[in-house]
Design an enzyme around this catalytic site. Sequence first.
Site, PDB file in Angstrom:
ATOM      1  N   CYS A  12      19.031  27.463   1.992  1.00 17.38           N
ATOM      2  CA  CYS A  12      18.816  26.066   2.382  1.00 17.38           C
ATOM      3  C   CYS A  12      17.811  25.475   1.412  1.00 17.38           C
ATOM      4  CB  CYS A  12      18.298  25.978   3.818  1.00 17.38           C
ATOM      5  SG  CYS A  12      18.024  24.283   4.375  1.00 17.38           S
ATOM      6  N   GLU A  30      24.503  21.813   1.279  1.00 18.15           N
ATOM      7  CA  GLU A  30      24.943  22.935   0.452  1.00 18.15           C
ATOM      8  C   GLU A  30      25.917  22.408  -0.605  1.00 18.15           C
ATOM      9  OE1 GLU A  30      23.615  25.718   0.472  1.00 18.15           O
ATOM     10  OE2 GLU A  30      22.850  26.136   2.473  1.00 18.15           O
TER      11      GLU A  30
END
Length: 226
Positions: free
Chosen positions: A2, A100
């Site tokens: 992340c 992402e």
Amino acid sequence: MCGRTSLFAPRAELESRFDARVPDDYRPRYNVAPSDPLEVITADQPDVVQRFDWGFMPRWADADDQGFINARAETAHEKPAFSDAWESRPCLVLSSGFYEWKETGRGRKQPYRVSREDDLAFAMAGLWQRWEDDGDRRQTVTILTTDPNELVEPLHDRMAVVLPREAETTWLTAGPDERADLCRPYPNDDLDAYPISTAVNDPSNDSPAIVEPDRSEQTGLGEFGS
């Protein structure tokens, strides 16, 4: 992993959602990058939302170190940088969705937003550390990662530990062994992922337009999770 997140739920809704006071100067942010402050809730002050620098700095880190933005949940307990924090300094990292990047085979990566359906904010599992050196004091935080679930797997081989709502208090109050059981791919089916503009690649772009779907892409990832 992340490496970019957001938090833009209205202040009143955040306070209601987490039963914690949000700072008066809170402002929505759509593109939060490493080294930026993250809104967190710690075990020792569960009724207050605090801001810690994104980039966990071990006690021996130099002042110009960037810190660790992520830590592998499977090994954090045994790593010298994180072992003390794993034992006693868990926190919730508040988010409205993280980002992402998916390989496309066309010479660029396509960014996706991952969020929880019908929930303007959720919590990711984190660890925090107070770093001090020669009068410089920082509160720093890392986001724990685990294997991806079916939704995130097409995007990346790791994902943030997203906590089910009913597990948030447990993450703050339980012992290390019980918390370890929570560090698994997000088990529920209420996450969504969809393509967004490459404007998110530049952290200076921080507006509601960041989370709008990229209409040039045919579909999101719903087909991968079905």
